[in-house]
Write a protein that holds these residues in place. Structure first.
Motif, PDB file in Angstrom:
ATOM      1  N   TRP A 150       0.832  -1.207   0.000  1.00  0.00           N
ATOM      2  CA  TRP A 150       0.000   0.000   0.000  1.00  0.00           C
ATOM      3  C   TRP A 150       0.867   1.258   0.000  1.00  0.00           C
ATOM      4  CZ3 TRP A 150      -4.857   1.033  -1.099  1.00  0.00           C
ATOM      5  CH2 TRP A 150      -5.781   0.004  -1.074  1.00  0.00           C
ATOM      6  N   THR A 168       2.262   1.794  -3.435  1.00  0.00           N
ATOM      7  CA  THR A 168       1.198   2.251  -4.327  1.00  0.00           C
ATOM      8  C   THR A 168       0.879   3.722  -4.088  1.00  0.00           C
ATOM      9  OG1 THR A 168       0.306   0.012  -4.332  1.00  0.00           O
ATOM     10  CG2 THR A 168      -1.145   1.765  -5.110  1.00  0.00           C
ATOM     11  N   THR A 169       0.864   4.153  -2.825  1.00  0.00           N
ATOM     12  CA  THR A 169       0.607   5.568  -2.560  1.00  0.00           C
ATOM     13  C   THR A 169       1.743   6.436  -3.070  1.00  0.00           C
ATOM     14  OG1 THR A 169       1.510   5.407  -0.321  1.00  0.00           O
ATOM     15  CG2 THR A 169      -0.862   5.162  -0.563  1.00  0.00           C
ATOM     16  N   CYS A 204       1.120   6.720  -6.740  1.00  0.00           N
ATOM     17  CA  CYS A 204      -0.024   7.603  -6.956  1.00  0.00           C
ATOM     18  C   CYS A 204       0.392   9.063  -6.828  1.00  0.00           C
ATOM     19  CB  CYS A 204      -1.126   7.268  -5.952  1.00  0.00           C
ATOM     20  SG  CYS A 204      -2.527   8.375  -6.016  1.00  0.00           S
ATOM     21  N   VAL A 251      -7.971  13.558  -6.626  1.00  0.00           N
ATOM     22  CA  VAL A 251      -7.969  12.103  -6.797  1.00  0.00           C
ATOM     23  C   VAL A 251      -6.860  11.477  -5.956  1.00  0.00           C
ATOM     24  CG1 VAL A 251      -7.536  10.273  -8.479  1.00  0.00           C
ATOM     25  CG2 VAL A 251      -9.064  12.140  -9.055  1.00  0.00           C
ATOM     26  N   CYS A 252      -5.704  12.118  -5.934  1.00  0.00           N
ATOM     27  CA  CYS A 252      -4.594  11.607  -5.136  1.00  0.00           C
ATOM     28  C   CYS A 252      -4.947  11.619  -3.646  1.00  0.00           C
ATOM     29  CB  CYS A 252      -3.335  12.421  -5.400  1.00  0.00           C
ATOM     30  SG  CYS A 252      -1.894  11.780  -4.528  1.00  0.00           S
ATOM     31  N   PHE A 296      -7.253   8.724  -2.880  1.00  0.00           N
ATOM     32  CA  PHE A 296      -6.540   7.448  -2.817  1.00  0.00           C
ATOM     33  C   PHE A 296      -5.703   7.360  -1.547  1.00  0.00           C
ATOM     34  CE2 PHE A 296      -3.292   4.330  -3.650  1.00  0.00           C
ATOM     35  CZ  PHE A 296      -4.045   3.293  -4.162  1.00  0.00           C
ATOM     36  N   VAL A 302      -7.902   6.334   1.385  1.00  0.00           N
ATOM     37  CA  VAL A 302      -8.192   4.891   1.396  1.00  0.00           C
ATOM     38  C   VAL A 302      -6.969   4.110   1.868  1.00  0.00           C
ATOM     39  CG1 VAL A 302      -8.680   2.889  -0.064  1.00  0.00           C
ATOM     40  CG2 VAL A 302      -9.924   5.004  -0.408  1.00  0.00           C
ATOM     41  N   ALA A 303      -5.804   4.449   1.333  1.00  0.00           N
ATOM     42  CA  ALA A 303      -4.585   3.725   1.689  1.00  0.00           C
ATOM     43  C   ALA A 303      -4.248   3.910   3.167  1.00  0.00           C
ATOM     44  CB  ALA A 303      -3.430   4.203   0.820  1.00  0.00           C
ATOM     45  N   ALA A 360     -10.733   3.273  -4.420  1.00  0.00           N
ATOM     46  CA  ALA A 360      -9.406   3.019  -4.986  1.00  0.00           C
ATOM     47  C   ALA A 360      -9.507   2.746  -6.490  1.00  0.00           C
ATOM     48  CB  ALA A 360      -8.737   1.847  -4.274  1.00  0.00           C
ATOM     49  N   CYS A 373     -10.288   6.032  -8.342  1.00  0.00           N
ATOM     50  CA  CYS A 373      -9.078   6.863  -8.435  1.00  0.00           C
ATOM     51  C   CYS A 373      -8.142   6.346  -9.526  1.00  0.00           C
ATOM     52  CB  CYS A 373      -8.356   6.893  -7.088  1.00  0.00           C
ATOM     53  SG  CYS A 373      -9.234   7.800  -5.811  1.00  0.00           S
ATOM     54  N   THR A 374      -7.992   5.040  -9.617  1.00  0.00           N
ATOM     55  CA  THR A 374      -7.132   4.456 -10.639  1.00  0.00           C
ATOM     56  C   THR A 374      -7.675   4.739 -12.034  1.00  0.00           C
ATOM     57  OG1 THR A 374      -6.514   2.712  -9.093  1.00  0.00           O
ATOM     58  CG2 THR A 374      -6.082   2.302 -11.417  1.00  0.00           C
TER      59      THR A 374
END
Length: 103
Positions: free
Chosen positions: A19, A22-23, A26, A56-57, A60, A63-64, A87, A90-91
């Motif tokens: 995670w 991924t952040t 992002c 959007v970032c 995300f 959530v992360a 998530a 956002c993607t």
């Protein structure tokens, strides 16, 4: 092995690290999208695009952050449907931004 005997070993740590990676990705995508949106001159459309990218970032990251926090417990809950949907949205939004930049 029963649910009470769950080993809190490396699997939650690997998921937490995934995670975090991924952040980081992002955030890099959001910065590059914002930079591309206002690359030559600052226009209203560019500012809106950079703002949407930041929004959007932030979604995300929210959530992360919640997921990373929940993985710190002895028995982490599964990712909620709402979190998974956010998530995914956002993607898809970042993919849409990429298409808009290329076209």
């Amino acid at each position: 092995m029963t649910g009470a005997d769950r080993d809190p070993g490396l699997q939650p740590e690997r998921t937490r690290l995934a995670w975090r990676r991924t952040t980081l990705s992002c955030t890099v995508v959001a910065v590059l999208a914002g930079k591309q949106a206002i690359h030559d001159d600052i226009t209203a459309a560019g500012v809106v695009a950079a703002g949407l990218s930041a929004l959007v970032c932030i979604g995300f990251l929210a959530v992360a952050h919640r997921r990373i926090q929940s993985l710190g417990t002895a028995r982490p809950r599964p990712l909620s449907h709402r979190g998974a949907l956010l998530a995914a949205v956002c993607t898809v939004a970042f993919a849409g931004f990429a298409v808009a930049v290329v076209v």
